[in-house]
Write a protein that holds these residues in place. Structure first.
Motif, PDB file in Angstrom:
ATOM      1  N   LEU A 171       0.857  -1.181   0.000  1.00  0.00           N
ATOM      2  CA  LEU A 171       0.000   0.000   0.000  1.00  0.00           C
ATOM      3  C   LEU A 171       0.892   1.229   0.000  1.00  0.00           C
ATOM      4  N   THR A 172       0.672   2.111  -0.947  1.00  0.00           N
ATOM      5  CA  THR A 172       1.435   3.352  -1.039  1.00  0.00           C
ATOM      6  C   THR A 172       0.469   4.504  -0.823  1.00  0.00           C
ATOM      7  N   VAL A 173       0.717   5.239   0.265  1.00  0.00           N
ATOM      8  CA  VAL A 173      -0.171   6.327   0.692  1.00  0.00           C
ATOM      9  C   VAL A 173       0.671   7.581   0.937  1.00  0.00           C
ATOM     10  N   GLU A 174       0.001   8.717   1.166  1.00  0.00           N
ATOM     11  CA  GLU A 174       0.727   9.931   1.528  1.00  0.00           C
ATOM     12  C   GLU A 174       1.379   9.754   2.885  1.00  0.00           C
ATOM     13  N   GLU A 175       2.484  10.445   3.082  1.00  0.00           N
ATOM     14  CA  GLU A 175       3.280  10.243   4.289  1.00  0.00           C
ATOM     15  C   GLU A 175       2.509  10.456   5.589  1.00  0.00           C
ATOM     16  N   ASN A 176       1.516  11.334   5.641  1.00  0.00           N
ATOM     17  CA  ASN A 176       0.767  11.545   6.897  1.00  0.00           C
ATOM     18  C   ASN A 176      -0.542  10.780   6.924  1.00  0.00           C
ATOM     19  N   ALA A 177      -0.816   9.991   5.922  1.00  0.00           N
ATOM     20  CA  ALA A 177      -2.095   9.271   5.849  1.00  0.00           C
ATOM     21  C   ALA A 177      -2.211   8.261   6.978  1.00  0.00           C
ATOM     22  N   GLU A 178      -3.441   8.101   7.460  1.00  0.00           N
ATOM     23  CA  GLU A 178      -3.725   7.081   8.467  1.00  0.00           C
ATOM     24  C   GLU A 178      -4.531   5.970   7.806  1.00  0.00           C
ATOM     25  N   VAL A 179      -4.034   4.756   7.956  1.00  0.00           N
ATOM     26  CA  VAL A 179      -4.685   3.586   7.380  1.00  0.00           C
ATOM     27  C   VAL A 179      -5.161   2.711   8.529  1.00  0.00           C
ATOM     28  N   ASP A 180      -6.431   2.361   8.506  1.00  0.00           N
ATOM     29  CA  ASP A 180      -7.010   1.514   9.553  1.00  0.00           C
ATOM     30  C   ASP A 180      -6.689   0.059   9.243  1.00  0.00           C
ATOM     31  N   HIS A 219      -8.465  -4.650   5.126  1.00  0.00           N
ATOM     32  CA  HIS A 219      -8.606  -5.892   4.349  1.00  0.00           C
ATOM     33  C   HIS A 219      -9.885  -5.897   3.517  1.00  0.00           C
ATOM     34  N   HIS A 220     -10.920  -5.220   4.004  1.00  0.00           N
ATOM     35  CA  HIS A 220     -12.173  -5.141   3.238  1.00  0.00           C
ATOM     36  C   HIS A 220     -11.974  -4.352   1.945  1.00  0.00           C
ATOM     37  N   VAL A 221     -11.143  -3.330   2.004  1.00  0.00           N
ATOM     38  CA  VAL A 221     -10.923  -2.446   0.864  1.00  0.00           C
ATOM     39  C   VAL A 221     -10.015  -3.092  -0.182  1.00  0.00           C
ATOM     40  N   ILE A 222      -8.968  -3.792   0.275  1.00  0.00           N
ATOM     41  CA  ILE A 222      -7.953  -4.295  -0.657  1.00  0.00           C
ATOM     42  C   ILE A 222      -8.214  -5.716  -1.152  1.00  0.00           C
ATOM     43  N   GLY A 223      -9.259  -6.344  -0.635  1.00  0.00           N
ATOM     44  CA  GLY A 223      -9.592  -7.688  -1.092  1.00  0.00           C
ATOM     45  C   GLY A 223      -8.751  -8.780  -0.470  1.00  0.00           C
ATOM     46  N   ALA A 224      -8.274  -8.539   0.737  1.00  0.00           N
ATOM     47  CA  ALA A 224      -7.489  -9.565   1.432  1.00  0.00           C
ATOM     48  C   ALA A 224      -8.409 -10.662   1.946  1.00  0.00           C
ATOM     49  N   PHE A 231      -2.383   2.042  -4.652  1.00  0.00           N
ATOM     50  CA  PHE A 231      -2.104   3.432  -4.315  1.00  0.00           C
ATOM     51  C   PHE A 231      -3.345   4.071  -3.715  1.00  0.00           C
ATOM     52  N   ASP A 232      -3.131   4.925  -2.734  1.00  0.00           N
ATOM     53  CA  ASP A 232      -4.234   5.670  -2.132  1.00  0.00           C
ATOM     54  C   ASP A 232      -4.667   6.773  -3.093  1.00  0.00           C
ATOM     55  N   GLU A 233      -5.972   6.914  -3.267  1.00  0.00           N
ATOM     56  CA  GLU A 233      -6.470   7.929  -4.197  1.00  0.00           C
ATOM     57  C   GLU A 233      -6.039   9.334  -3.789  1.00  0.00           C
ATOM     58  N   ALA A 234      -5.889   9.603  -2.497  1.00  0.00           N
ATOM     59  CA  ALA A 234      -5.450  10.930  -2.049  1.00  0.00           C
ATOM     60  C   ALA A 234      -4.029  11.225  -2.543  1.00  0.00           C
ATOM     61  N   LEU A 235      -3.151  10.251  -2.489  1.00  0.00           N
ATOM     62  CA  LEU A 235      -1.791  10.421  -2.996  1.00  0.00           C
ATOM     63  C   LEU A 235      -1.815  10.691  -4.491  1.00  0.00           C
ATOM     64  N   MET A 236      -2.665   9.994  -5.198  1.00  0.00           N
ATOM     65  CA  MET A 236      -2.696  10.088  -6.655  1.00  0.00           C
ATOM     66  C   MET A 236      -3.365  11.365  -7.161  1.00  0.00           C
ATOM     67  N   ARG A 237      -3.752  12.250  -6.252  1.00  0.00           N
ATOM     68  CA  ARG A 237      -4.232  13.574  -6.668  1.00  0.00           C
ATOM     69  C   ARG A 237      -3.050  14.497  -6.971  1.00  0.00           C
ATOM     70  N   LEU A 285      -7.248   3.093  -4.863  1.00  0.00           N
ATOM     71  CA  LEU A 285      -8.408   2.950  -3.986  1.00  0.00           C
ATOM     72  C   LEU A 285      -8.326   3.932  -2.828  1.00  0.00           C
ATOM     73  N   LYS A 286      -9.431   4.136  -2.154  1.00  0.00           N
ATOM     74  CA  LYS A 286      -9.431   4.979  -0.953  1.00  0.00           C
ATOM     75  C   LYS A 286      -8.914   4.132   0.211  1.00  0.00           C
ATOM     76  N   LEU A 287      -7.643   4.355   0.563  1.00  0.00           N
ATOM     77  CA  LEU A 287      -7.000   3.576   1.614  1.00  0.00           C
ATOM     78  C   LEU A 287      -6.924   4.300   2.953  1.00  0.00           C
ATOM     79  N   SER A 288      -6.946   5.635   2.895  1.00  0.00           N
ATOM     80  CA  SER A 288      -6.767   6.415   4.114  1.00  0.00           C
ATOM     81  C   SER A 288      -8.062   7.099   4.519  1.00  0.00           C
ATOM     82  N   ALA A 289      -8.075   7.504   5.790  1.00  0.00           N
ATOM     83  CA  ALA A 289      -9.274   8.177   6.340  1.00  0.00           C
ATOM     84  C   ALA A 289      -9.357   9.602   5.824  1.00  0.00           C
TER      85      ALA A 289
END
Length: 165
Positions: free
Chosen positions: A60-69, A74-79, A119-125, A161-165
């Motif tokens: 999972l690649t997110v913005e440096e300050n992103a919080e991932v629950d 697992h529900h979001v990423i299909g684990a 990738f987190d959609e917020a990062l990809m903005r 996908l939307k990975l962060s809050a």
């Protein structure tokens, strides 16, 4: 043998992808990164190397300050189950990097396609995304579209996908 940063840059060059790389002291945490990297425009990344109970691996690649629950992601990423952090030996084996140097560029070393990259959609903005080029003593800036094209060229299907809050 994992690819070196020079081999990564040659791969990117072969795809016609221009990047800019800045060297700096080794960075091990987001706090280190924020303090030492200097002014580099764009979105800066934090990477989570995760696995589920069926040994499916995810980067999972997110913005440096992103919080991932991690209890719900697992529900979001299909684990197949709740996820935990992958072990350092599997990180090195699959992505060719060590803790502190985890990066989306590591997907170049996953020739078996064992890791799902998301990738987190917020990062990809951001128009520009910054990541370590397989080592934590440099930061490489790459255009968002070129990052996705790079991932596809490694034989992986990047998800956003939307990975962060």
């Amino acid at each position: 043998m994992p690819k070196t940063p020079d081999q990564l840059f040659a791969f990117l060059d072969g795809l016609g992808i221009a990047v800019k790389t800045v060297t700096h002291p080794p960075l091990f945490t987001v706090a280190d990164s924020q303090a030492l990297r200097g002014e580099i425009a764009g979105g800066h990344t934090k990477n989570l190397f995760l696995k589920d109970k069926k040994d499916n691996y995810f980067l999972l690649t997110v913005e440096e300050n992103a919080e991932v629950d991690l209890k719900q992601i697992h529900h979001v990423i299909g684990a197949a189950s709740r996820v935990s952090f992958g072990k350092p030996d599997r990180l090195l084996e699959l992505l060719g990097v060590t803790p502190g140097a985890v990066t989306a560029f590591g997907i170049v070393n996953d020739t078996a396609g064992a890791v799902k990259i998301i990738f987190d959609e917020a990062l990809m903005r951001h128009d520009i995304v910054n990541a370590h080029p397989l080592t934590n003593d440099a930061t490489t800036s790459i255009a968002r579209e070129d990052l996705l094209r790079f991932v596809e060229a490694t034989g992986h299907q990047p998800l956003v996908l939307k990975l962060s809050a």
